[in-house]
Design a protein around this motif. Structure first.
Motif, PDB file in Angstrom:
ATOM      1  N   LEU A  35      30.916  15.943  22.976  1.00 35.68           N
ATOM      2  CA  LEU A  35      31.396  17.275  23.322  1.00 35.68           C
ATOM      3  C   LEU A  35      32.217  17.182  24.601  1.00 35.68           C
ATOM      4  N   SER A  36      33.396  17.742  24.565  1.00 34.20           N
ATOM      5  CA  SER A  36      34.256  17.784  25.742  1.00 34.20           C
ATOM      6  C   SER A  36      34.539  19.242  26.081  1.00 34.20           C
ATOM      7  N   VAL A  37      34.356  19.598  27.352  1.00 34.52           N
ATOM      8  CA  VAL A  37      34.590  20.961  27.811  1.00 34.52           C
ATOM      9  C   VAL A  37      35.690  20.927  28.863  1.00 34.52           C
ATOM     10  N   PRO A  39      37.926  23.858  30.389  1.00 34.68           N
ATOM     11  CA  PRO A  39      38.470  25.217  30.496  1.00 34.68           C
ATOM     12  C   PRO A  39      39.821  25.212  31.199  1.00 34.68           C
ATOM     13  N   VAL A  93      31.099  27.633  33.470  1.00 34.90           N
ATOM     14  CA  VAL A  93      31.327  27.321  32.056  1.00 34.90           C
ATOM     15  C   VAL A  93      30.339  26.252  31.592  1.00 34.90           C
ATOM     16  N   MET A  94      30.128  25.223  32.413  1.00 32.29           N
ATOM     17  CA  MET A  94      29.189  24.163  32.031  1.00 32.29           C
ATOM     18  C   MET A  94      27.760  24.692  31.930  1.00 32.29           C
ATOM     19  N   ASP A  95      27.373  25.588  32.848  1.00 31.50           N
ATOM     20  CA  ASP A  95      26.037  26.183  32.752  1.00 31.50           C
ATOM     21  C   ASP A  95      25.884  26.974  31.455  1.00 31.50           C
ATOM     22  N   SER A  96      26.938  27.691  31.069  1.00 35.92           N
ATOM     23  CA  SER A  96      26.897  28.453  29.817  1.00 35.92           C
ATOM     24  C   SER A  96      26.797  27.526  28.616  1.00 35.92           C
ATOM     25  N   VAL A  97      27.575  26.450  28.629  1.00 38.28           N
ATOM     26  CA  VAL A  97      27.546  25.493  27.512  1.00 38.28           C
ATOM     27  C   VAL A  97      26.172  24.845  27.416  1.00 38.28           C
ATOM     28  N   LEU A  98      25.635  24.432  28.556  1.00 36.96           N
ATOM     29  CA  LEU A  98      24.327  23.769  28.537  1.00 36.96           C
ATOM     30  C   LEU A  98      23.223  24.700  28.061  1.00 36.96           C
ATOM     31  N   ILE A 101      24.823  26.678  24.174  1.00 41.82           N
ATOM     32  CA  ILE A 101      25.214  25.833  23.036  1.00 41.82           C
ATOM     33  C   ILE A 101      24.249  24.669  22.847  1.00 41.82           C
ATOM     34  N   ILE A 102      23.986  23.944  23.914  1.00 38.81           N
ATOM     35  CA  ILE A 102      23.116  22.771  23.812  1.00 38.81           C
ATOM     36  C   ILE A 102      21.643  23.162  23.910  1.00 38.81           C
TER      37      ILE A 102
END
Length: 108
Positions: A35-37, A39, A93-98, A101-102
């Protein structure tokens, strides 16, 4: 120590990152999902909001081409003059993805 590590965004840092990924793959097995994030800071209203303390408004969807280009130039200038804000927006954004999503619980 951190003084012995290569500076980020250099060829040496990329090589060190590749070595770590290959070592992790060797130790734990190859991952099945990558997974690559990434923004886009220039199109982020959050960067514009955090960079200026005053009242901000969303751009209209009815902008002309010239107004749209002018707005992009303003956001580009904000991104380069406030790199810490871009870092905070990326962290959000990374906190939201973690978490969403994850489903990673950072408290455990």
């Amino acid at each position: 120590t951190s003084a012995c590590k290569p500076v980020g965004h250099t060829n040496e840092a990329a090589a060190a990152g590749r070595r770590k990924v290959f070592a992790l793959g060797d130790m734990f097995g190859e991952s099945s999902i990558f997974l690559s994030v990434t923004p886009d800071d220039e199109n982020s209203f959050k960067v514009k909001l955090l960079a200026h303390t005053g009242k901000q408004r969303l751009s209209s969807l009815q902008l002309s081409d010239q107004e749209c280009i002018a707005e992009l130039d303003v956001r580009k200038a904000m991104r380069t003059s406030h790199p810490g804000v871009c870092s905070l927006a990326f962290q959000d954004v990374m906190d939201s993805v973690l978490s969403a999503i994850i489903r990673w619980d950072k408290e455990r």
